[in-house]
Design an enzyme around this catalytic site. Structure first.
Site, short mmCIF file in Angstrom:
data_model
loop_
_atom_site.label_atom_id
_atom_site.label_comp_id
_atom_site.label_asym_id
_atom_site.label_seq_id
_atom_site.Cartn_x
_atom_site.Cartn_y
_atom_site.Cartn_z
N GLY A 205 -64.75 -2.06 26.58
CA GLY A 205 -65.65 -2.06 25.33
C GLY A 205 -65.79 -0.57 24.71
O GLY A 205 -66.41 -0.73 23.73
N GLU A 245 -62.56 -2.20 32.68
CA GLU A 245 -61.42 -3.08 32.29
C GLU A 245 -61.41 -2.77 30.82
O GLU A 245 -61.31 -3.78 30.06
CB GLU A 245 -61.99 -4.63 32.38
CG GLU A 245 -60.92 -5.55 32.16
CD GLU A 245 -62.02 -6.93 32.84
OE1 GLU A 245 -61.68 -7.63 33.58
OE2 GLU A 245 -62.89 -7.18 32.38
N ARG A 248 -58.98 -1.40 24.46
CA ARG A 248 -58.82 -0.51 23.37
C ARG A 248 -58.70 0.95 23.39
O ARG A 248 -58.05 1.70 22.99
CB ARG A 248 -59.76 -1.05 22.21
CG ARG A 248 -59.87 -0.23 20.85
CD ARG A 248 -60.92 -0.49 20.02
NE ARG A 248 -61.89 -1.70 20.21
CZ ARG A 248 -61.58 -2.69 19.06
NH1 ARG A 248 -60.86 -2.65 18.00
NH2 ARG A 248 -62.00 -3.83 19.52
N ARG A 284 -56.74 -7.29 11.43
CA ARG A 284 -57.97 -6.66 11.58
C ARG A 284 -58.53 -6.44 10.46
O ARG A 284 -60.05 -6.64 10.24
CB ARG A 284 -57.98 -5.56 12.53
CG ARG A 284 -57.20 -5.95 14.09
CD ARG A 284 -57.59 -4.91 14.96
NE ARG A 284 -59.05 -4.74 15.38
CZ ARG A 284 -59.68 -3.77 14.92
NH1 ARG A 284 -59.45 -2.95 14.26
NH2 ARG A 284 -60.89 -3.65 15.40
N TYR A 288 -62.28 -8.38 10.34
CA TYR A 288 -63.36 -7.65 10.83
C TYR A 288 -63.66 -6.53 9.53
O TYR A 288 -64.72 -5.62 9.84
CB TYR A 288 -63.37 -7.00 12.02
CG TYR A 288 -62.43 -7.59 13.14
CD1 TYR A 288 -63.01 -9.04 13.56
CD2 TYR A 288 -61.43 -7.33 13.45
CE1 TYR A 288 -62.30 -9.72 14.83
CE2 TYR A 288 -60.78 -7.99 14.62
CZ TYR A 288 -61.17 -9.30 15.14
OH TYR A 288 -60.49 -9.99 16.10
N CYS A 318 -49.22 -13.95 0.70
CA CYS A 318 -49.43 -14.68 -0.52
C CYS A 318 -51.14 -15.18 -0.55
O CYS A 318 -51.42 -16.34 -0.51
CB CYS A 318 -48.69 -16.29 -0.60
SG CYS A 318 -47.22 -15.75 -0.77
N TYR A 347 -54.97 -4.49 19.37
CA TYR A 347 -55.21 -5.56 18.67
C TYR A 347 -54.36 -5.60 17.21
O TYR A 347 -55.08 -6.16 16.30
CB TYR A 347 -56.80 -5.65 18.58
CG TYR A 347 -57.52 -5.91 19.84
CD1 TYR A 347 -57.57 -6.85 20.56
CD2 TYR A 347 -58.31 -4.73 20.14
CE1 TYR A 347 -58.02 -6.79 22.02
CE2 TYR A 347 -59.10 -4.72 21.31
CZ TYR A 347 -58.79 -5.97 22.25
OH TYR A 347 -59.40 -5.84 23.38
N1 LLP Z 1 -62.52 -7.48 29.32
C1 LLP Z 1 -62.60 -8.70 28.85
C2 LLP Z 1 -63.19 -9.85 29.64
C3 LLP Z 1 -62.47 -8.75 27.28
O1 LLP Z 1 -62.77 -10.10 26.77
C4 LLP Z 1 -62.20 -7.79 26.48
C5 LLP Z 1 -61.99 -7.95 25.15
C6 LLP Z 1 -62.09 -6.48 27.47
C7 LLP Z 1 -62.02 -6.49 28.70
C8 LLP Z 1 -61.36 -5.26 26.42
O2 LLP Z 1 -62.31 -4.77 25.65
P1 LLP Z 1 -61.92 -3.47 24.85
O3 LLP Z 1 -62.00 -2.26 25.85
O4 LLP Z 1 -60.52 -3.35 24.44
O5 LLP Z 1 -63.09 -3.20 24.04
N2 LLP Z 1 -59.69 -8.63 18.40
C9 LLP Z 1 -60.73 -7.66 18.53
C10 LLP Z 1 -61.18 -7.29 19.61
C11 LLP Z 1 -61.62 -8.60 20.94
C12 LLP Z 1 -61.91 -8.03 22.38
C13 LLP Z 1 -61.96 -9.32 23.06
N3 LLP Z 1 -62.31 -9.02 24.36
C14 LLP Z 1 -60.66 -6.62 17.68
O6 LLP Z 1 -59.41 -6.42 17.20
O7 LLP Z 1 -61.33 -5.74 17.28
#
Ligand code: LLP
Length: 396
Positions: A205, A245, A248, A284, A288, A318, A347
């Protein structure tokens, strides 16, 4: 990418005896990226059969994969267990029941429970997952305790708990609250059921810089997150492996997209720079309202020109697929010039589609030596059409 993984490990390892990173492969599932992450000591977080098979194809053993998903099919669970998945994170009672009756459970496979800690992250609604009314996991204070009892009673190899509260978080309060809540829950499960947590997965996150955001450094973030759970676990007599985990924050800033300008035109006072991509390779902005920083690269070296009027960089799909509204680009942007978009490592490629039947673009990896290697070739039109079947009586 490598530097970021190392930053997480370096910052965490001094704070807690056993730490691990699990790379959220949904952020960028290119096999070469998975291989880099694995070489740096990450497990791979997979959320579907496809993501698991991708990790296996990149040479990563299932025992170093952790499977997520909030609606895993029986077939997905069976495949994961057959392959000897390291961890499978159960989201709901249907999944627990499938796990409890599964024919094969390798000795190394362990179960985690996804918990909903009931914290509200301050981010885009579509990427908030920790709040009380989320669709993910067992809510603490509600069904989470029953899920632990279910695992104990049915002899499932429960190892611990997981939470992930949201993505692109620039204020870490929600992750800290979520982590503290699941640590506290782990302590209660020891007290109430004698269950000793072995693994506590605090999710991902951490936000990144797209334009002018100021995300926390990995070092400060780990210090804050682990600092929050440490006293709770110590007090409760638990010493689990602490897992993070991220997706991004490991890959976003390592990636960049190159577009070629096809046409430049002014419509009712708005200058449009139209590029050879759009919604299909990066949904994106449309999904978003995501913003990015752009760099203009002239096709041939030429003297820098004045900044031009406010410009909309539009895609070729289009519909009004505005990629970047209100872009500042030079006055002399011309067809053939390149527009480089920064921070597209996460993403974008993983969320790309074939809308308008455009094949998805290629990916190249820039190695430490500067060598450039093709790691994902361009998709072909033939591949796109390959899975279509026209009933014979409809063929003309
Ligand atoms: N763990 C779980 C269970 C998750 O669902 C996610 C992301 C992560 C870890 C990794 O999160 P990060 O570190 O990447 O924030 N498509 C969206 C983002 C969706 C994130 C979904 N889950 C975007 O383009 O902003």
């Amino acid at each position: 990418m490598r530097a970021r993984v190392r930053a997480y490990y370096e910052a965490s390892a001094v704070l807690w005896p056993r730490v691990r990173l699990s790379y959220a492969s949904k952020a960028n599932g290119t096999l070469a990226v998975l291989a880099v992450m694995s070489a740096e000591g990450c497990w791979i977080d997979v959320a579907s059969e496809g993501e698991l098979r991708a990790a296996l194809s990149a040479g990563i053993p299932a025992e170093r994969c952790c499977m997520h998903g909030n609606n895993k099919s029986a077939a997905e669970i069976e495949l994961a267990l057959d392959e000897g998945i390291g961890e499978i994170v159960a989201d709901n009672f249907e999944e627990l029941s499938l796990l409890a009756t599964a024919p094969s459970f390798q000795p190394n496979s362990r179960v985690l429970l996804r918990l909903a800690p009931g914290v509200d992250p301050k981010t885009h609604d579509k990427i908030s997952t920790g709040q009380a009314e989320t669709k993910f996991g067992f809510p603490i204070g509600d069904t989470a305790d029953a899920a632990v009892r279910y695992c104990i009673n049915s002899g499932l190899p429960l190892a611990g708990f997981h939470c992930h509260v949201g993505s692109q978080l620039l204020d870490p309060t929600a992750q800290v609250e979520g982590a503290r809540a699941i640590a506290q829950f782990a302590v209660e499960m020891k007290r109430d059921h004698g269950f000793e947590t072995q693994v506590l997965n605090l999710g991902g996150g951490l936000g990144v810089r797209y334009t002018d955001e100021e995300p926390m450094s990995i070092q400060d973030y780990c210090t804050m997150l682990i600092g929050a759970v440490k006293p709770v676990l110590r007090e409760g007599g638990l010493e689990p492996e602490l897992v993070q985990e991220p997706g991004r924050s490991l890959v976003a800033e390592a990636g960049t997209t190159l577009y070629t300008v096809g046409t430049v035109k002014t419509m009712a006072g708005t200058r449009y720079v139209v590029v050879d991509g759009g919604l299909g390779d990066n949904p994106r902005p449309a999904l978003y309202g995501a913003k990015y920083a752009l760099v203009h690269i002239p096709a041939e070296p030429r003297d820098a020109s004045e900044p031009g009027p406010r410009t909309t960089v539009a895609g070729r799909h289009c519909e009004t697929d505005t990629l970047f509204p209100q872009a500042i680009l030079p006055a002399d942007v011309q067809p053939g010039d390149l527009i480089q978009v920064l921070t597209t490592g996460a993403y974008a490629s993983s969320m790309a589609s074939n809308y308008n039947r455009y094949p998805r673009p290629a990916t190249v990896l820039i190695r430490e030596s500067g060598r450039v290697e093709l790691v994902q070739r361009r998709e072909t039109i033939e591949e796109m059409l390959d899975r279509e079947i026209v009933p014979e009586d409809l063929l003309v």
